[in-house]
Design a protein around this motif. Structure first.
Motif, mmCIF file in Angstrom:
data_model
loop_
_atom_site.group_PDB
_atom_site.id
_atom_site.type_symbol
_atom_site.label_atom_id
_atom_site.label_comp_id
_atom_site.label_asym_id
_atom_site.label_seq_id
_atom_site.Cartn_x
_atom_site.Cartn_y
_atom_site.Cartn_z
ATOM 1 N N LEU A 175 12.229 14.118 -8.041
ATOM 2 C CA LEU A 175 11.648 12.713 -7.443
ATOM 3 C C LEU A 175 10.577 13.061 -6.878
ATOM 4 O O LEU A 175 9.451 11.887 -7.095
ATOM 5 C CB LEU A 175 12.673 12.290 -6.376
ATOM 6 N N ALA A 176 10.098 14.173 -6.081
ATOM 7 C CA ALA A 176 8.547 14.394 -5.635
ATOM 8 C C ALA A 176 7.442 14.370 -6.800
ATOM 9 O O ALA A 176 6.646 13.612 -6.434
ATOM 10 C CB ALA A 176 8.542 15.694 -4.885
ATOM 11 N N THR A 177 7.878 14.884 -7.874
ATOM 12 C CA THR A 177 6.955 14.753 -8.927
ATOM 13 C C THR A 177 6.853 13.449 -9.368
ATOM 14 O O THR A 177 5.771 13.234 -9.815
ATOM 15 C CB THR A 177 7.671 15.784 -10.310
ATOM 16 N N GLN A 178 7.995 12.742 -9.591
ATOM 17 C CA GLN A 178 7.867 11.401 -10.053
ATOM 18 C C GLN A 178 6.878 10.430 -9.187
ATOM 19 O O GLN A 178 6.117 9.727 -9.715
ATOM 20 C CB GLN A 178 9.347 10.855 -10.117
ATOM 21 N N ILE A 179 7.200 10.590 -8.121
ATOM 22 C CA ILE A 179 6.696 9.715 -7.031
ATOM 23 C C ILE A 179 5.134 10.159 -7.084
ATOM 24 O O ILE A 179 4.307 9.224 -7.057
ATOM 25 C CB ILE A 179 7.062 10.118 -5.445
ATOM 26 N N ALA A 180 4.681 11.411 -7.177
ATOM 27 C CA ALA A 180 3.281 11.799 -7.242
ATOM 28 C C ALA A 180 2.611 11.296 -8.510
ATOM 29 O O ALA A 180 1.380 10.773 -8.362
ATOM 30 C CB ALA A 180 3.141 13.162 -7.354
ATOM 31 N N GLU A 181 3.344 11.173 -9.525
ATOM 32 C CA GLU A 181 2.754 10.664 -10.923
ATOM 33 C C GLU A 181 2.466 9.238 -10.713
ATOM 34 O O GLU A 181 1.740 8.569 -11.155
ATOM 35 C CB GLU A 181 4.023 10.771 -12.111
ATOM 36 N N SER A 182 3.600 8.440 -9.955
ATOM 37 C CA SER A 182 3.061 7.056 -9.689
ATOM 38 C C SER A 182 1.972 6.822 -9.020
ATOM 39 O O SER A 182 1.165 5.977 -9.415
ATOM 40 C CB SER A 182 4.325 6.476 -8.810
ATOM 41 N N PHE A 183 1.719 7.562 -7.853
ATOM 42 C CA PHE A 183 0.625 7.409 -6.960
ATOM 43 C C PHE A 183 -0.483 7.609 -8.045
ATOM 44 O O PHE A 183 -1.884 7.075 -7.994
ATOM 45 C CB PHE A 183 0.667 8.417 -5.965
ATOM 46 N N LYS A 184 -0.652 8.789 -8.762
ATOM 47 C CA LYS A 184 -1.833 8.893 -9.705
ATOM 48 C C LYS A 184 -1.954 7.399 -10.761
ATOM 49 O O LYS A 184 -3.195 7.434 -10.890
ATOM 50 C CB LYS A 184 -1.534 10.069 -10.646
ATOM 51 N N THR A 185 -0.751 7.175 -11.243
ATOM 52 C CA THR A 185 -1.073 5.879 -12.096
ATOM 53 C C THR A 185 -1.646 4.880 -11.510
ATOM 54 O O THR A 185 -2.720 4.329 -12.315
ATOM 55 C CB THR A 185 0.226 5.823 -12.818
ATOM 56 N N TYR A 186 -1.144 4.506 -10.437
ATOM 57 C CA TYR A 186 -1.605 3.215 -9.817
ATOM 58 C C TYR A 186 -3.017 3.450 -9.054
ATOM 59 O O TYR A 186 -3.878 2.540 -9.082
ATOM 60 C CB TYR A 186 -0.715 2.897 -8.688
ATOM 61 N N LEU A 203 14.427 8.989 -31.194
ATOM 62 C CA LEU A 203 13.482 9.314 -30.320
ATOM 63 C C LEU A 203 14.116 10.002 -29.186
ATOM 64 O O LEU A 203 15.215 9.299 -28.336
ATOM 65 C CB LEU A 203 12.833 7.937 -29.765
ATOM 66 N N VAL A 204 13.998 11.110 -28.729
ATOM 67 C CA VAL A 204 14.629 11.934 -27.844
ATOM 68 C C VAL A 204 13.707 11.932 -26.552
ATOM 69 O O VAL A 204 12.385 12.301 -26.535
ATOM 70 C CB VAL A 204 14.875 13.370 -28.299
ATOM 71 N N ALA A 205 14.325 11.446 -25.373
ATOM 72 C CA ALA A 205 13.253 11.180 -24.254
ATOM 73 C C ALA A 205 14.074 11.703 -23.081
ATOM 74 O O ALA A 205 15.558 11.840 -22.729
ATOM 75 C CB ALA A 205 13.093 9.757 -23.998
ATOM 76 N N THR A 206 13.237 11.763 -21.987
ATOM 77 C CA THR A 206 13.710 12.035 -20.513
ATOM 78 C C THR A 206 13.532 10.825 -19.812
ATOM 79 O O THR A 206 12.915 10.072 -20.459
ATOM 80 C CB THR A 206 12.764 13.161 -19.763
ATOM 81 N N ASP A 207 14.063 10.545 -18.797
ATOM 82 C CA ASP A 207 14.270 9.192 -18.076
ATOM 83 C C ASP A 207 12.767 8.766 -17.552
ATOM 84 O O ASP A 207 12.188 7.672 -17.838
ATOM 85 C CB ASP A 207 15.172 9.567 -16.626
ATOM 86 N N ILE A 208 12.115 9.847 -17.346
ATOM 87 C CA ILE A 208 10.636 9.419 -16.786
ATOM 88 C C ILE A 208 9.809 8.861 -17.828
ATOM 89 O O ILE A 208 9.203 7.902 -18.021
ATOM 90 C CB ILE A 208 9.999 10.573 -16.071
ATOM 91 N N ALA A 209 9.875 9.663 -18.948
ATOM 92 C CA ALA A 209 9.107 9.175 -20.080
ATOM 93 C C ALA A 209 9.624 7.920 -20.703
ATOM 94 O O ALA A 209 8.749 7.368 -21.334
ATOM 95 C CB ALA A 209 9.091 10.208 -21.298
ATOM 96 N N ALA A 210 10.789 7.655 -20.697
ATOM 97 C CA ALA A 210 11.534 6.399 -21.187
ATOM 98 C C ALA A 210 11.018 5.257 -20.194
ATOM 99 O O ALA A 210 11.152 4.141 -20.975
ATOM 100 C CB ALA A 210 12.950 6.436 -21.236
ATOM 101 N N ARG A 211 10.478 5.396 -19.279
ATOM 102 C CA ARG A 211 10.232 4.119 -18.289
ATOM 103 C C ARG A 211 9.244 3.260 -19.411
ATOM 104 O O ARG A 211 9.302 1.863 -19.211
ATOM 105 C CB ARG A 211 9.672 4.374 -17.145
ATOM 106 N N GLY A 212 8.466 3.639 -19.998
ATOM 107 C CA GLY A 212 7.272 2.726 -20.523
ATOM 108 C C GLY A 212 7.847 2.358 -21.903
ATOM 109 O O GLY A 212 7.143 1.818 -22.781
#
Length: 385
Positions: free
Chosen positions: A87-98, A300-309
């Protein structure tokens, strides 16, 4: 209908949201963003899957953009505490994206990896630090991180922190924070201990936001769960693809390595497959998605984070090769089929060690998913109807 453009967010954030194709905030975002932008403390009752990361990341970035100044050395202006490294990694990715158009600096600190890289990342100071409690306490002990300059503090998934025994460490961390700061507190539930923690951390009269989870699963999706041994999952997946109606399928795995392995085993069985996950470059992900949309790739084989888009119409089936750790992700996964008025099918594999995950999913979605015991090996075709 509120749009992101109605919320008064900084232009660089609106540009980043437009790049991602987001124009309408979720209920928690629409309710939380204005209050946080005005500097008030926030108490949010919300689960993962409601869009809460953007509900705090966007107004925090807006406040940083309005007051540009260097981060303190070995310190940060914003501290986000998260219970797990994923979750920490996911949150950091969101901050970088936005925050990509405002040049925001983000670091992640969690256990299980060496200290050196984290110390180097923190040495000059960063705008946003996302951390798990245990490793952050280690860094505070080593004096490799200081929290003196924190202006905004986010505690995410507070009830999960309680389950994992992190309440005492959180209280220790808070002692290192300046008294004068903005606090954002998120929890899916409010047991007594969490209510107590919230009242300790938050300034009087915080802005309160409560959002129910998206617990109603998509009506037009036929759902089934197959009980199968872990070792038999690959063979079973290949058998499912022998069915003609398995035309355009998203297969979910829990890990990036798992996604690669499943894609390889499908290719070996003669099924065109591509994997998409966080370790793939943007170009690779776009190419895989384009060939999936064009029908050149069946799986298409995906992880949850990658599938968001992923927003692809005419996905005939969703297969959950592994059940998710977060029950709400189940709802998001099956929502990838039955888009644009079409019907869809969702098949979930459940090994013995995943039965507790299945129980959690059925509790959150308030339904019993029809099951089929693969270990009896009868009539697989019923699964794919």
């Amino acid at each position: 209908m509120t749009k992101f453009t109605d919320l008064g967010l900084d232009k660089s954030l609106l540009k980043a949201l437009a790049d991602e194709g987001y124009d309408t905030p979720t209920p928690i975002q629409a309710q939380a963003i204005p209050g946080v932008m005005s500097g008030r403390d926030l108490l949010g009752i919300a689960q993962t899957g409601t869009g809460k990361t953007a509900a705090f990341a966007l107004p925090i970035l807006h406040r940083l953009a309005a007051d540009r100044k260097p981060a303190p050395r070995r310190g940060c202006r914003v501290l986000v505490l998260s219970p797990t490294r994923e979750l920490a990694t996911q949150i950091a990715e969101s901050f970088k994206t936005y925050g990509k158009h405002m040049g925001v600096s983000v670091a992640v600190v969690f256990g299980g990896v060496k200290y050196g890289g984290q110390m180097r990342a923190m040495a000059p100071g960063v705008d946003v630090l996302v951390a798990t409690p245990g490793r952050l306490i280690d860094h505070l002990g080593e004096k490799s991180i200081t929290l003196q300059g924190v202006e905004m503090f986010v505690l995410d998934e507070a009830d999960q922190m309680l389950d994992m025994g992190f309440i005492l460490p959180i209280r220790r961390i808070v002692k290192h924070l300046p008294k004068d700061r903005q606090n954002l507190f998120f929890s899916a539930t409010m047991p007594t201990e969490i209510g107590k923690l919230a009242s300790e951390l938050l300034n009087p009269n915080p802005h309160k936001v409560a959002v129910a989870p998206e617990s109603t699963t998509v009506e037009r999706v036929t759902q089934k769960v197959i009980f199968v041994e872990t070792a038999r999952k690959r063979a079973l997946l290949c058998e499912l693809f022998a069915e003609k109606n398995f035309k355009r399928v998203i297969v979910f795995t829990r890990t990036k390595r798992g996604a690669d392995r499943v894609a390889k085993s499908l290719e070996a069985a003669g099924v065109e497959a591509a994997a998409i996950h966080g370790d793939k470059s943007q170009g690779q992900r776009e190419r895989s998605l384009a060939s999936f949309k064009a029908g050149e790739v069946r799986a298409l084989v995906a992880t949850d984070i990658a599938a968001r888009g992923i927003d692809v119409d005419a996905v005939t089936h969703v297969v959950q090769y592994e059940l998710p750790n977060v029950p709400e992700s189940y709802v998001h996964r099956i929502g990838r089929t039955a888009r644009a008025g079409a019907n869809g099918s969702a098949v979930a594999f459940c090994a013995d060690d995943e039965r507790n995950l299945l129980r959690d999913i059925q509790k959150v979605t308030r339904q019993t998913i029809p099951s089929f015991d693969r270990r009896n090996d009868k009539g697989l075709h019923v699964m794919t109807q």
